[in-house]
Design a protein around this motif. Structure first.
Motif, short mmCIF file in Angstrom:
data_model
loop_
_atom_site.label_atom_id
_atom_site.label_comp_id
_atom_site.label_asym_id
_atom_site.label_seq_id
_atom_site.Cartn_x
_atom_site.Cartn_y
_atom_site.Cartn_z
N ARG A 186 70.06 56.16 16.88
CA ARG A 186 70.04 54.59 16.27
C ARG A 186 68.45 54.30 16.28
O ARG A 186 68.25 53.42 15.53
CB ARG A 186 70.74 53.84 17.30
CG ARG A 186 69.82 53.68 18.65
CD ARG A 186 70.63 52.64 19.39
NE ARG A 186 71.86 52.96 19.99
CZ ARG A 186 72.67 52.22 21.00
NH1 ARG A 186 72.11 51.19 21.19
NH2 ARG A 186 73.76 52.61 21.15
N ARG A 187 67.77 55.11 16.70
CA ARG A 187 66.11 54.67 16.56
C ARG A 187 65.81 55.13 15.39
O ARG A 187 64.55 54.61 14.71
CB ARG A 187 65.38 55.57 17.64
CG ARG A 187 65.75 55.27 19.01
CD ARG A 187 65.40 53.82 19.49
NE ARG A 187 65.78 53.45 20.83
CZ ARG A 187 66.06 52.00 21.37
NH1 ARG A 187 65.76 51.19 20.52
NH2 ARG A 187 66.49 52.00 22.40
N CYS A 188 66.62 55.93 14.43
CA CYS A 188 66.23 56.14 12.88
C CYS A 188 66.33 54.67 12.23
O CYS A 188 66.02 54.62 11.01
CB CYS A 188 67.06 57.03 12.41
SG CYS A 188 66.36 58.80 13.14
N LEU A 189 67.19 53.76 12.59
CA LEU A 189 67.41 52.63 11.93
C LEU A 189 66.17 51.44 12.20
O LEU A 189 65.39 51.70 12.95
CB LEU A 189 68.70 51.55 12.56
CG LEU A 189 69.99 52.34 12.31
CD1 LEU A 189 70.95 51.98 13.33
CD2 LEU A 189 70.39 51.88 10.84
N PRO A 190 66.06 50.54 11.01
CA PRO A 190 65.12 49.56 10.96
C PRO A 190 65.11 48.81 12.45
O PRO A 190 66.35 48.55 12.82
CB PRO A 190 65.29 48.73 10.02
CG PRO A 190 66.16 49.71 8.86
CD PRO A 190 66.75 50.36 10.00
N PRO A 191 64.14 48.34 12.76
CA PRO A 191 64.10 47.52 14.14
C PRO A 191 65.07 46.42 14.50
O PRO A 191 65.82 46.32 15.36
CB PRO A 191 62.55 47.01 14.32
CG PRO A 191 61.98 47.82 13.57
CD PRO A 191 62.65 48.32 12.44
N GLU A 192 65.36 45.67 13.19
CA GLU A 192 66.34 44.70 13.20
C GLU A 192 67.85 45.04 13.56
O GLU A 192 68.58 44.27 14.09
CB GLU A 192 65.91 43.64 12.01
CG GLU A 192 66.32 44.27 10.67
CD GLU A 192 65.19 44.93 10.08
OE1 GLU A 192 65.21 45.19 8.91
OE2 GLU A 192 64.26 45.24 10.82
N TYR A 226 74.70 48.38 7.49
CA TYR A 226 73.72 48.95 6.92
C TYR A 226 73.77 49.50 5.67
O TYR A 226 73.24 49.43 4.79
CB TYR A 226 72.90 49.57 8.09
CG TYR A 226 71.55 49.78 7.75
CD1 TYR A 226 70.49 49.11 7.14
CD2 TYR A 226 71.21 51.11 7.83
CE1 TYR A 226 69.18 49.37 6.83
CE2 TYR A 226 69.87 51.85 7.28
CZ TYR A 226 68.96 50.68 6.88
OH TYR A 226 67.64 51.26 6.47
N ILE A 227 74.63 50.56 5.95
CA ILE A 227 74.69 51.50 4.89
C ILE A 227 75.04 50.76 3.39
O ILE A 227 74.96 50.92 2.29
CB ILE A 227 75.71 52.52 4.89
CG1 ILE A 227 74.96 53.66 6.32
CG2 ILE A 227 75.81 53.38 3.56
CD1 ILE A 227 75.86 54.85 6.72
N GLU A 258 72.07 46.59 19.89
CA GLU A 258 71.89 46.56 21.21
C GLU A 258 72.52 45.27 21.85
O GLU A 258 72.53 44.90 22.92
CB GLU A 258 70.49 46.65 21.58
CG GLU A 258 69.87 48.02 21.43
CD GLU A 258 68.33 48.10 21.33
OE1 GLU A 258 67.80 46.82 21.51
OE2 GLU A 258 67.99 49.29 21.30
N ASN A 259 72.88 44.06 20.81
CA ASN A 259 73.52 42.98 21.32
C ASN A 259 75.07 43.00 20.75
O ASN A 259 75.35 42.28 19.96
CB ASN A 259 72.80 41.75 20.68
CG ASN A 259 71.45 41.61 21.32
OD1 ASN A 259 71.25 41.18 22.28
ND2 ASN A 259 70.39 42.20 20.70
N THR A 260 75.84 43.54 21.59
CA THR A 260 77.22 43.81 21.26
C THR A 260 77.94 42.57 21.62
O THR A 260 77.85 41.88 22.58
CB THR A 260 77.72 44.89 22.15
OG1 THR A 260 77.18 46.23 22.16
CG2 THR A 260 79.29 45.07 21.94
N PRO A 261 78.57 41.79 20.66
CA PRO A 261 79.19 40.61 20.55
C PRO A 261 80.23 40.78 21.68
O PRO A 261 81.18 41.59 21.82
CB PRO A 261 79.80 40.27 19.19
CG PRO A 261 78.87 41.10 18.41
CD PRO A 261 78.73 42.46 19.22
N LYS A 262 80.94 39.63 22.20
CA LYS A 262 81.94 39.41 23.10
C LYS A 262 83.26 39.89 22.28
O LYS A 262 83.34 39.58 21.06
CB LYS A 262 82.23 37.73 23.44
CG LYS A 262 83.18 37.80 24.41
CD LYS A 262 83.37 36.44 25.08
CE LYS A 262 84.44 36.25 26.02
NZ LYS A 262 84.65 34.84 26.33
#
Length: 211
Positions: free
Chosen positions: A156-162, A187-188, A168-172
């Motif tokens: 996942r670190r290959c993805l842009p920061p946003e 993203y793709i 990392e902020n998984t919704p309820k």
């Protein structure tokens, strides 16, 4: 089942479908893979061509092709706008998650257009997509998308920061792995063809490191 994609991704997806159908008609006719006469096998497209010939009896094939493709796109766009408005009115979403957790796609074709779309796609499959030259290109595209999805799921670190922050902020109501997969897919889906190919080259072309 995974929740539905975001509204933006739905719009991008259906816009791509419409654009690809139109471009593929143009490419197939230009390359001589099928003719306007062949295209008359698609009833609703034949009706468009009939109206064009009726309006302009001396219309040449080039102009007929361009006018027909323009009207084909128009049929899709007008229908999708109308159907999407109906679904938004019925759903009355208040948040982005209302769209994601809806029982069906919000941005969609009507049942009537889905039948027309199926007929056109069947024609394109028979006369265009199964051509050996097109099959080779499609294989490369499939491989590109598969590679990108796999690497973004594993690294996942290959993805842009946003996009990393979104993951990392998984919704309820979401499982972390499902949210990760959904975010990568979004993203793709947000990429243009050119960007996807450049991204693939950046990630997999080891010679890039030596330049």
């Amino acid at each position: 089942a995974l929740p539905i994609s975001s509204l933006e991704a739905q719009i991008a997806g259906i816009a791509d479908d419409i654009a690809y159908n139109s471009h593929d008609l143009d490419d197939g006719l230009s390359a001589g893979m099928f003719s306007l006469k062949d295209l008359e096998q698609v009833d609703w497209v034949a009706a468009i061509m009939h109206e064009k010939r009726k309006t302009w009896p001396n219309i040449d094939n080039y102009r007929l092709t361009q006018e027909t493709i323009r009207d084909v796109m128009g049929v899709y766009v007008i229908d999708v706008l109308g159907e999407t408005k109906k679904r938004l009115a019925a759903l009355k979403p208040q948040t982005a998650d209302d769209i994601r957790h809806a029982k069906q796609q919000t941005v969609a074709m009507s049942e009537d257009l889905r039948k027309k779309d199926r007929q056109l796609r069947d024609f394109l499959w028979a006369h265009f997509y199964r051509h050996h030259q097109v099959s080779r290109v499609r294989r490369k595209v499939f491989q590109c998308v598969q590679d990108l999805f796999a690497v973004f799921m594993e690294h996942r670190r290959c993805l842009p920061p946003e996009w990393q922050a979104q993951i990392e902020n998984t919704p309820k109501g979401w499982k972390a792995k499902d949210w990760h997969a959904r975010s990568v897919a979004d993203y793709i889906a947000s990429m243009t063809d050119r960007l996807a190919l450049l991204e693939h080259k950046e990630l997999f072309d080891t010679y890039q490191m030596m330049r």
